[in-house]
Design a protein around this motif. Structure first.
Motif, PDB file in Angstrom:
ATOM      1  N   ARG A 103     -14.732 -13.952   5.007  1.00  0.00           N
ATOM      2  CA  ARG A 103     -13.556 -13.326   4.361  1.00  0.00           C
ATOM      3  C   ARG A 103     -12.761 -12.495   5.367  1.00  0.00           C
ATOM      4  NH1 ARG A 103      -9.474 -12.168   2.753  1.00  0.00           N
ATOM      5  NH2 ARG A 103      -8.852 -10.889   0.972  1.00  0.00           N
ATOM      6  N   THR A 104     -13.472 -11.782   6.222  1.00  0.00           N
ATOM      7  CA  THR A 104     -12.806 -10.898   7.194  1.00  0.00           C
ATOM      8  C   THR A 104     -11.946 -11.720   8.150  1.00  0.00           C
ATOM      9  OG1 THR A 104     -14.640  -9.336   7.030  1.00  0.00           O
ATOM     10  CG2 THR A 104     -13.201  -9.106   8.947  1.00  0.00           C
ATOM     11  N   SER A 113     -17.582 -10.436  -6.077  1.00  0.00           N
ATOM     12  CA  SER A 113     -16.806  -9.193  -6.179  1.00  0.00           C
ATOM     13  C   SER A 113     -17.348  -8.154  -5.200  1.00  0.00           C
ATOM     14  CB  SER A 113     -16.744  -8.708  -7.633  1.00  0.00           C
ATOM     15  OG  SER A 113     -17.612  -7.671  -7.863  1.00  0.00           O
ATOM     16  N   LEU A 147      -8.403 -12.314   7.025  1.00  0.00           N
ATOM     17  CA  LEU A 147      -7.445 -11.214   6.816  1.00  0.00           C
ATOM     18  C   LEU A 147      -6.241 -11.386   7.736  1.00  0.00           C
ATOM     19  CD1 LEU A 147      -9.934  -8.183   6.608  1.00  0.00           C
ATOM     20  CD2 LEU A 147      -8.582  -9.145   4.721  1.00  0.00           C
ATOM     21  N   GLU A 187       0.841  -1.217   0.000  1.00  0.00           N
ATOM     22  CA  GLU A 187       0.000   0.000   0.000  1.00  0.00           C
ATOM     23  C   GLU A 187       0.866   1.254   0.000  1.00  0.00           C
ATOM     24  OE1 GLU A 187      -4.116  -1.127   2.335  1.00  0.00           O
ATOM     25  OE2 GLU A 187      -2.324  -0.935   3.547  1.00  0.00           O
ATOM     26  N   GLU A 211      -2.052  -8.143   5.307  1.00  0.00           N
ATOM     27  CA  GLU A 211      -3.026  -7.317   4.578  1.00  0.00           C
ATOM     28  C   GLU A 211      -3.463  -6.102   5.378  1.00  0.00           C
ATOM     29  OE1 GLU A 211      -5.275 -11.043   4.229  1.00  0.00           O
ATOM     30  OE2 GLU A 211      -5.805 -10.391   2.230  1.00  0.00           O
ATOM     31  N   PRO A 232     -14.285  -0.893  -4.905  1.00  0.00           N
ATOM     32  CA  PRO A 232     -14.313  -0.443  -3.508  1.00  0.00           C
ATOM     33  C   PRO A 232     -14.576   1.066  -3.440  1.00  0.00           C
ATOM     34  CG  PRO A 232     -12.358  -1.777  -3.965  1.00  0.00           C
ATOM     35  CD  PRO A 232     -12.992  -1.488  -5.285  1.00  0.00           C
ATOM     36  N   GLU A 284     -15.676  -8.923  -1.888  1.00  0.00           N
ATOM     37  CA  GLU A 284     -14.272  -8.470  -1.915  1.00  0.00           C
ATOM     38  C   GLU A 284     -14.189  -6.941  -1.805  1.00  0.00           C
ATOM     39  OE1 GLU A 284     -11.177  -9.788  -1.798  1.00  0.00           O
ATOM     40  OE2 GLU A 284     -12.310 -11.604  -1.365  1.00  0.00           O
ATOM     41  N   ASN A 285     -15.045  -6.257  -2.553  1.00  0.00           N
ATOM     42  CA  ASN A 285     -14.982  -4.789  -2.568  1.00  0.00           C
ATOM     43  C   ASN A 285     -15.317  -4.194  -1.201  1.00  0.00           C
ATOM     44  OD1 ASN A 285     -14.228  -4.767  -5.224  1.00  0.00           O
ATOM     45  ND2 ASN A 285     -16.283  -4.405  -6.029  1.00  0.00           N
ATOM     46  N   ASN A 327     -12.409  -5.048   1.222  1.00  0.00           N
ATOM     47  CA  ASN A 327     -11.263  -4.207   0.871  1.00  0.00           C
ATOM     48  C   ASN A 327     -11.479  -2.772   1.358  1.00  0.00           C
ATOM     49  OD1 ASN A 327     -10.038  -2.121  -0.881  1.00  0.00           O
ATOM     50  ND2 ASN A 327      -9.050  -3.842  -1.910  1.00  0.00           N
ATOM     51  N   PHE A 351      -8.840  -2.455   4.460  1.00  0.00           N
ATOM     52  CA  PHE A 351      -7.478  -2.190   3.997  1.00  0.00           C
ATOM     53  C   PHE A 351      -7.046  -0.813   4.490  1.00  0.00           C
ATOM     54  CE2 PHE A 351      -6.110  -5.643   0.998  1.00  0.00           C
ATOM     55  CZ  PHE A 351      -7.080  -6.536   1.403  1.00  0.00           C
TER      56      PHE A 351
END
Ligand code: NAP
Length: 481
Positions: free
Chosen positions: A305-306, A265, A309, A97, A320, A440, A268-269, A272, A276
């Motif tokens: 998903r979380t 997606s 991380l 990043e 991440e 995102p 994910e978005n 993220n 992030f």
């Protein structure tokens, strides 16, 4: 032995006895650097130097100013990896990043360097015979630039580069939590041969320096990015002197997820955008507003998903999510998580500080997901600026639009949908300055205007061609020949 980073006033590196420490939030035992703590007198000296440098800099040919900015970009490029690593160590964001941000800062310098050869004015036909009329741009003068810690390189770059190319001289006041990234840009400008007094850098407490800056006699404008509280105070002070002012402040950004979205997606978005950069982006998603028909499935997928991380020191491969920037931000996050527990129920994942092994040396908070959050709940209304996501249920598209807009903020907003009509409805009705569709909510580029609406922002937009509007004024000429 960590370096002592001095202030930069009138082309000189200036010291004082008082200093402050810049520590790594992933490991507070690591000192990144020691900074000279500027005083009100330094701001006054910087303002005088900037005023003295103005006549020569503002009349220098635009392409010549651009050449210095190009050279500074090249110097930053040569130190690319080093500067990105320093950013990870001072702010906590992951190394990839940080590399993305340093690349953006370099691109911003090159983009605005090119404006030195364009500097578009206006040329229109006159109604009168043999009258030539046009408007040219002129700089506004000495400008104060106050920046936050979360994008410690990109934000100073997107204020400094347009200010300088328009012919203004500047005083930069970086955030105390992450001043090194901005210092590197100033160093690059120094090495590129920027004339003395054109750029001045004073680090130190915003509370102490802010008053001196906003009241410095030569100042003509202030550009600020940070919290609403400080921005609103600055606005009141600047208005007394009729300073031009630009404010980019807080947000409570929504992502609407409709039942017709590309499900994977969308997951994910949202993950993220929420987590992030540790949720410390002004454009981060803090409210996911999900259509009833897919709500339960979406919540389950986001939680799954979380939980995967990887949280840790951003310099380690595969990490991440890094730490909160400092103890105060971590405590704010944990306080809001407790409020969330009381008002919205137990989070479905996360919900605490991470202290296992080496994590104990840093300010790590678990990515936290609350579901069934209601509009009146505090975590659905107030900016947290941490890795905390509130998921809210919407009956349908109309209900989602209403919830998304029912907030005083208006920075960024996102929709996940494959229905073109609804996407366009959303684009025209969403109350925010930055919109994303099937992306995102965070992740902007420098070539277009940047900024919010409602209580998030005030004044002309930053970045892209719009930046010239804040940093220059027009002079209109009517000429009979
Ligand atoms: P902050 O506390 O408002 O600080 C921002 C800057 O203002 C820092 O350089 C700070 O110095 C300085 N400052 C503090 N008190 C001041 C005063 N009285 N006069 C003048 N300057 C003063 O914000 P932050 O915690 O650094 O950043 C987080 C906030 O920024 C969040 O609300 C986030 O949403 C917002 N943000 C907005 C955008 C956007 O584009 N809309 C982008 C990024 C961040 P010290 O560090 O020395 O206190």
């Amino acid at each position: 032995m960590p370096e002592l980073f001095k202030n930069y006033i009138n082309g000189e590196w200036v010291s004082r006895t008082q200093t402050f420490e810049n520590r790594n939030p992933a490991n507070t035992e690591e000192l990144v650097g020691t900074f000279v703590k500027g005083a009100a007198q330094d701001v006054e000296d910087a303002a005088s130097a900037a005023a003295a440098a103005l006549p020569a800099w503002s009349t220098m040919a635009g392409p010549a100013r651009g050449a210095i900015l190009y050279k500074a970009a090249d110097i930053l490029d040569r130190k690319f990896e080093q500067i990105a690593a320093e950013m990870t160590r001072e702010e906590g964001k992951t190394f990839p990043e940080a590399k993305g941000e340093v690349r953006r800062a370099i691109n911003i310098f090159r983009y605005f360097a090119g404006e030195g050869s364009r500097m578009p004015g206006m040329l229109v036909p006159s109604e009168r015979d043999r009258v030539h009329m046009f408007a040219l741009r002129k700089p506004i003068g000495v400008v104060g630039l106050i920046t936050p810690w979360n994008f410690p390189s990109a934000i100073p770059a997107w204020k400094m580069a347009p200010a300088l190319i328009c012919g203004n001289t500047v005083i930069v006041k970086p955030a105390s939590a992450a001043p090194l990234s901005a210092w590197r840009i100033v160093e690059a400008l120094h090495e590129a041969g920027i004339p003395k007094g054109v750029v001045n850098f004073v680090a130190g407490s915003g509370g102490e320096l802010g008053n001196a800056l906003v009241n410095a006699a030569p100042l003509k404008a202030v550009s600020f990015t940070g919290s609403c509280e400080i921005g609103n105070w600055l606005h009141a002070e600047a208005s007394k002197r009729r300073l031009r002012i630009q404010l980019e402040m807080g947000g409570k950004n929504p992502t609407i997820v409709l039942a017709d979205a590309d499900f994977n997606s969308a997951v994910e978005n949202v993950v993220n955008a929420a987590f992030f950069s540790t949720g410390q982006k002004c454009t981060a998603t803090s409210r996911a507003i999900v259509e009833d028909a897919i709500y339960d499935r979406f919540v389950a997928a986001v939680v799954e998903r979380t939980k995967k991380l990887r949280v840790g020191d951003g310099m380690q491969a595969g990490i991440e999510i890094g730490p909160c920037v400092d103890q105060s931000q971590m405590e704010t996050d944990l306080r809001y998580i407790e409020i969330g527990r009381k008002e919205s129920g137990e989070p479905l994942c996360g919900g605490g500080r991470l202290t296992e092994g080496a994590l104990a040396k840093g300010y790590f908070v678990e990515p936290t997901v609350f579901a069934d959050v209601e509009e009146a709940h505090t975590i659905a209304r107030e900016e947290i600026f941490g890795p905390v996501l509130a998921i809210m249920r919407a009956r349908d598209f109309e209900d989602a639009m209403r919830i998304a807009n029912n907030i005083p903020f208006g920075l960024s907003s996102s929709i996940q949908s494959t229905n073109l009509s609804r996407v366009f409805e959303y684009i025209y009705r969403a109350e925010a300055g930055l919109l994303t569709v099937n992306l995102p909510s965070a992740g902007v580029e420098y070539q277009l205007p940047f900024g919010g609406s409602k209580e998030s922002s005030f004044g002309p937009k930053e970045q892209g061609p719009a930046a010239l509007e804040f940093y220059s004024d027009y002079k209109t000429v009517y000429l009979k020949y």
